[in-house]
Design a protein around this motif. Sequence first.
Motif, short mmCIF file in Angstrom:
data_model
loop_
_atom_site.label_atom_id
_atom_site.label_comp_id
_atom_site.label_asym_id
_atom_site.label_seq_id
_atom_site.Cartn_x
_atom_site.Cartn_y
_atom_site.Cartn_z
N MET A 80 0.89 -1.14 0.02
CA MET A 80 0.08 0.33 -0.05
C MET A 80 0.87 1.27 0.04
SD MET A 80 -3.19 -0.41 2.44
CE MET A 80 -3.34 1.28 2.83
N ALA A 81 0.35 2.31 -0.73
CA ALA A 81 1.13 3.60 -0.74
C ALA A 81 1.60 4.19 0.64
CB ALA A 81 0.26 4.47 -1.61
N ASN A 82 0.49 3.90 1.68
CA ASN A 82 0.61 4.36 2.87
C ASN A 82 1.82 3.78 3.67
OD1 ASN A 82 -1.36 6.24 2.95
ND2 ASN A 82 -2.50 5.34 4.32
N ASP A 83 1.98 2.35 3.66
CA ASP A 83 3.04 1.50 4.17
C ASP A 83 4.49 2.15 3.68
OD1 ASP A 83 1.46 0.37 5.71
OD2 ASP A 83 0.85 -1.23 4.25
N ARG A 84 4.46 2.25 2.25
CA ARG A 84 5.53 2.88 1.83
C ARG A 84 6.05 4.12 2.36
NH1 ARG A 84 4.64 2.18 -3.75
NH2 ARG A 84 5.19 4.23 -4.32
N ILE A 133 7.09 13.91 7.29
CA ILE A 133 5.99 13.66 6.45
C ILE A 133 6.50 13.17 5.42
CG2 ILE A 133 3.96 14.35 5.48
CD1 ILE A 133 3.26 14.80 8.19
N ALA A 134 6.15 11.72 4.93
CA ALA A 134 6.67 11.05 3.50
C ALA A 134 5.26 11.24 2.62
CB ALA A 134 6.91 9.53 3.66
N ASN A 135 5.60 11.97 1.28
CA ASN A 135 4.60 11.92 0.57
C ASN A 135 5.03 11.17 -0.88
OD1 ASN A 135 2.56 12.74 -1.08
ND2 ASN A 135 2.52 15.06 -0.42
N GLY A 136 4.63 9.97 -1.17
CA GLY A 136 5.24 9.24 -2.22
C GLY A 136 6.72 8.90 -1.52
N ASP A 137 7.67 9.04 -2.56
CA ASP A 137 9.20 8.72 -1.87
C ASP A 137 9.76 10.07 -1.35
OD1 ASP A 137 8.78 6.33 -2.83
OD2 ASP A 137 9.46 6.69 -4.77
#
Length: 230
Positions: A1-5, A214-218
């Motif tokens: 999931m994107a959130n997990d990444r 805060i991570a947003n994408g990579d």
Amino acid sequence: MANDREKEAAARASLQFIKDGQVVGLGTGSTAAYFIQLLGEQVKNGLRIRGIPSSDRSREQAAALGIPLTTLDECQMIDVTVDGADEVDPQLRLIKGGGGALLREKIVASATKQLVIVADASKRVPVLGRFPLPVEVIKFAQALVVKEIEALGAEVGVRLRADGKPFLTDENNHILDCQFGQIPDADGLARQFSDMPGVVEHGLFIGMARVVLIANGDEVSELRAQRYKA
Ligand code: 5RP
């Protein structure tokens, strides 16, 4: 999931704050679990730290990874704590407690010089309150406290486990999840909870976070509390 990444990316970025010899507070929740996992790898590679976990869950995870642990009985000053959050506003005020560990998390944070929050992009909000505010309450006082919080305008639910029984915190208390909608005066609300007999702790963490990753994408953005900006 994107959130997990994103959770893992934020957790990885927090490793830069951990130095040899430090006492490190270990947060609770899925993002903090990524941090503990990565910290365990660093310890295997020779990093010497001692961890103070903010929940039984995090203690078990850290112990299984071979992270040396200590307690607040032995050590009352923590250099860095890395923890997650349910919401972060532009002043770096937080809602925490989605994982039910807010009491020990706040105690660990209060003993910490540098509280680093790690989160995925979904946690950033303009105004706190979309996430129901967790409030830890003594069972004896629960009905009374529910009434008082409802009088403040919130819809209040006792947190339940999958089997329908009330969720119990590590300190054997209940959690009330309080849906306020937007909280325009978080500082004022925090004071009201502090004055409410029977409330053990609330999930508003104000003036505690020093850094938020805060991570947003990579990409990971680093937000600093106003008074700690370089
Ligand atoms: C636990 C917490 C967690 O840090 C918060 O709920 C965020 O959890 P996650 O990283 O799983 O989204 O406050 O009490």
